[in-house]
Design an enzyme around this catalytic site. Structure first.
Site, mmCIF file in Angstrom:
data_model
loop_
_atom_site.group_PDB
_atom_site.id
_atom_site.type_symbol
_atom_site.label_atom_id
_atom_site.label_comp_id
_atom_site.label_asym_id
_atom_site.label_seq_id
_atom_site.Cartn_x
_atom_site.Cartn_y
_atom_site.Cartn_z
ATOM 1 N N ARG A 38 51.150 80.205 45.908
ATOM 2 C CA ARG A 38 50.572 79.573 47.103
ATOM 3 C C ARG A 38 51.641 78.893 47.951
ATOM 4 O O ARG A 38 51.517 78.828 49.173
ATOM 5 C CB ARG A 38 49.494 78.570 46.687
ATOM 6 C CG ARG A 38 48.273 79.306 46.217
ATOM 7 C CD ARG A 38 47.154 78.414 45.846
ATOM 8 N NE ARG A 38 45.981 79.253 45.597
ATOM 9 C CZ ARG A 38 44.889 78.839 45.002
ATOM 10 N NH1 ARG A 38 44.786 77.590 44.594
ATOM 11 N NH2 ARG A 38 43.890 79.649 44.824
ATOM 12 N N LYS A 199 28.196 88.538 37.431
ATOM 13 C CA LYS A 199 26.782 88.494 37.805
ATOM 14 C C LYS A 199 26.463 89.175 39.123
ATOM 15 O O LYS A 199 27.224 89.075 40.082
ATOM 16 C CB LYS A 199 26.357 87.037 37.932
ATOM 17 C CG LYS A 199 26.344 86.283 36.633
ATOM 18 C CD LYS A 199 25.813 84.920 36.952
ATOM 19 C CE LYS A 199 25.894 83.975 35.800
ATOM 20 N NZ LYS A 199 25.750 82.608 36.298
ATOM 21 N N GLY A 352 40.383 85.511 43.570
ATOM 22 C CA GLY A 352 39.828 85.130 42.275
ATOM 23 C C GLY A 352 40.240 86.058 41.152
ATOM 24 O O GLY A 352 41.393 86.457 41.051
ATOM 25 N N GLY A 375 36.354 82.368 46.790
ATOM 26 C CA GLY A 375 35.081 82.062 47.452
ATOM 27 C C GLY A 375 35.116 82.437 48.925
ATOM 28 O O GLY A 375 34.155 82.994 49.466
HETATM 29 P P1 AMP Z 1 33.452 87.143 39.011
HETATM 30 O O1 AMP Z 1 34.044 85.774 39.145
HETATM 31 O O2 AMP Z 1 32.018 87.236 39.359
HETATM 32 O O3 AMP Z 1 34.280 88.189 39.717
HETATM 33 O O4 AMP Z 1 33.476 87.478 37.476
HETATM 34 C C1 AMP Z 1 34.643 87.552 36.760
HETATM 35 C C2 AMP Z 1 34.314 87.381 35.323
HETATM 36 O O5 AMP Z 1 33.397 88.390 34.931
HETATM 37 C C3 AMP Z 1 35.500 87.513 34.436
HETATM 38 O O6 AMP Z 1 35.721 86.293 33.795
HETATM 39 C C4 AMP Z 1 35.087 88.572 33.421
HETATM 40 O O7 AMP Z 1 35.430 88.240 32.104
HETATM 41 C C5 AMP Z 1 33.589 88.604 33.573
HETATM 42 N N1 AMP Z 1 33.027 89.893 33.141
HETATM 43 C C6 AMP Z 1 33.325 91.113 33.586
HETATM 44 N N2 AMP Z 1 32.651 92.055 32.912
HETATM 45 C C7 AMP Z 1 31.905 91.404 31.993
HETATM 46 C C8 AMP Z 1 30.991 91.836 30.990
HETATM 47 N N3 AMP Z 1 30.725 93.124 30.790
HETATM 48 N N4 AMP Z 1 30.407 90.879 30.231
HETATM 49 C C9 AMP Z 1 30.655 89.582 30.414
HETATM 50 N N5 AMP Z 1 31.517 89.110 31.356
HETATM 51 C C10 AMP Z 1 32.129 90.023 32.138
#
Ligand code: AMP
Length: 395
Positions: A38, A199, A352, A375
């Site tokens: 950064r 999610k 992220g 974000g």
């Molecule tokens: P996000 O911040 O929504 O992009 O999510 C990232 C997180 O999703 C990371 O910490 C991953 O470990 C988690 N992730 C990705 N695939 C899976 C999965 N199949 N089961 C549980 N967590 C997951």
């Protein structure tokens, strides 16, 4: 969102005191900066201002000091590292809008650089308090926002000050809005979005906005299991949002109606538990047995996703394909990163986790753009107005 904002190059900075909001929210361990990306990212704007004889007043937040002076969150390590990088002294004020900051700002000569203390030492910062914004603005004559990572927040130092000063963007924000803005408004086609991560609920806005723009939507990661379940497959103990099944069905339907290819995994790496060293195996199906959870996409899916990216004109990727922090479940993310890097497409990586994964896996320099805001890039891709950008002068 169509942003066409003035930048540092569109305003005369010579001899002027310029307040620059940077994103110096760097990771620290025992007072030592462990990742200086950064700081390096902020240099082009700062160097431009020095070269053009501005009096530079930098500010940023660091961590969450909860509105109190707490030297654990002092920007002192940043001032030190910046001085080394710029090869000139960066003076750190003892406060943000207090006597010391005012005296040091008043004493600046052309080409000098100072750094205010952590703006979040004042609770007013995150409340976007007009009095606080006015005081902060009174230190300077021009405001430059170069902190994309906080541009989705309407705080005093990210937006409020622009009510009192002519406001423009720095090079970091300019790059973010020109590359991501073009991808959304006028992408080189075919336009493919790859979405993953934990999610569906975190990415609904992004899927909804992108589904109107893309030619293909590829879904991996934990969010794929909600779509599996919505289509009637079993998902074992995989992360799955039961209350989002209707929404998932609607999104699939919407994609069909719009002629958008909607691609889900066809095989999976499944584990017994959510643990780094859990027993795991590959199953050649999208149905996951009881007592097992999907933790990564399988080999057939890696092949399918990689093939789908050949010939793409623009790729936007947000969210890993599995639990990529753990080596046993990083294969899908690695293969997709490689396929994106080799695709020849304009490649945009949301901030992220996906940005971290691409960096860790060594593909960072092969991507067109890695967003500096998690974000903020999500909200940008959702088509939302970002207050830290909306407040800047139009061209
Ligand atoms: P996000 O911040 O929504 O992009 O999510 C990232 C997180 O999703 C990371 O910490 C991953 O470990 C988690 N992730 C990705 N695939 C899976 C999965 N199949 N089961 C549980 N967590 C997951």
């Amino acid at each position: 969102m169509d942003y066409n904002k003035k930048s540092v190059e569109d305003i005369d900075v010579r001899g002027k005191k310029v307040l620059v909001r940077c994103d110096f929210n760097v990771p620290l361990k025992d007072g030592v900066i462990t990742d200086e990306n950064r700081i390096v990212g902020a240099l082009p704007t700062i160097e431009y201002l020095i070269k053009n004889h501005a009096k530079v007043i930098l500010c940023s937040h660091l961590g969450r000091p909860k509105g109190e002076f707490n030297m654990k969150y002092s920007l002192a390590p940043v001032a030190k590292r910046l001085s080394e990088k710029l090869n000139k002294e960066v003076v750190l004020a003892a406060d943000v809008i207090g006597e010391d900051a005012q005296a040091k700002a008043a004493a600046l000569k052309e080409g000098d650089v100072m750094l205010l203390e952590n703006v979040r030492f004042h609770a007013e910062e995150e409340k976007n308090d007009p009095e606080f914004s006015k005081k902060l603005a009174s230190l300077a004559e021009i405001y430059v926002n170069d902190a994309f990572g906080t541009a989705h927040r309407a705080h005093s130092s990210t937006a409020g000050v622009a009510d009192y000063l002519p406001a423009v963007c720095g090079y970091l924000i300019q790059k973010e809005i020109s590359i991501m803005g073009k991808a959304l408004a006028d992408p080189v086609r075919p336009f493919v979005a790859i979405l993953g991560g934990a999610k569906v609920s975190d990415k609904i806005g992004v899927i909804n906005n992108l589904i109107d723009k893309v030619d293909m939507l590829i879904i991996g990661g934990g969010m794929a299991y909600t779509f599996f379940r919505a289509m009637g497959s079993t998902t074992g103990t995989s992360i799955c949002e039961e209350d989002k099944l209707d929404l998932a069905r609607n999104l699939i339907e919407k994609a069909h109606e719009k002629g958008v290819a909607f691609i889900l995994p066809v095989d999976n790496i499944i584990g017994r538990e959510y643990k780094e060293d859990t027993t795991f195996m590959r199953i050649y199906s999208d149905s996951i047995p009881d007592g097992w959870m999907g933790l990564d996409i399988g080999e057939k899916t890696q092949e399918l996703f990689s093939k789908s990216l050949i010939g793409a004109g623009t790729i936007v990727w947000n969210g890993p394909m599995g639990v990529s922090e753990w080596e046993n479940f990083a294969g899908g993310t690695r293969t997709v990163a490689k396929a994106v890097a080799e695709s020849g497409a304009v490649s945009i990586i949301g901030g992220g986790d996906s940005a971290a994964a691409v960096e860790k896996l060594g593909f960072a320099d092969k991507m067109t753009h890695i967003s500096t805001g998690g974000g903020a890039s999500l909200e940008f891709l959702e088509g939302k107005e970002l207050p830290g950008i909306a407040c800047l002068l139009d061209k």
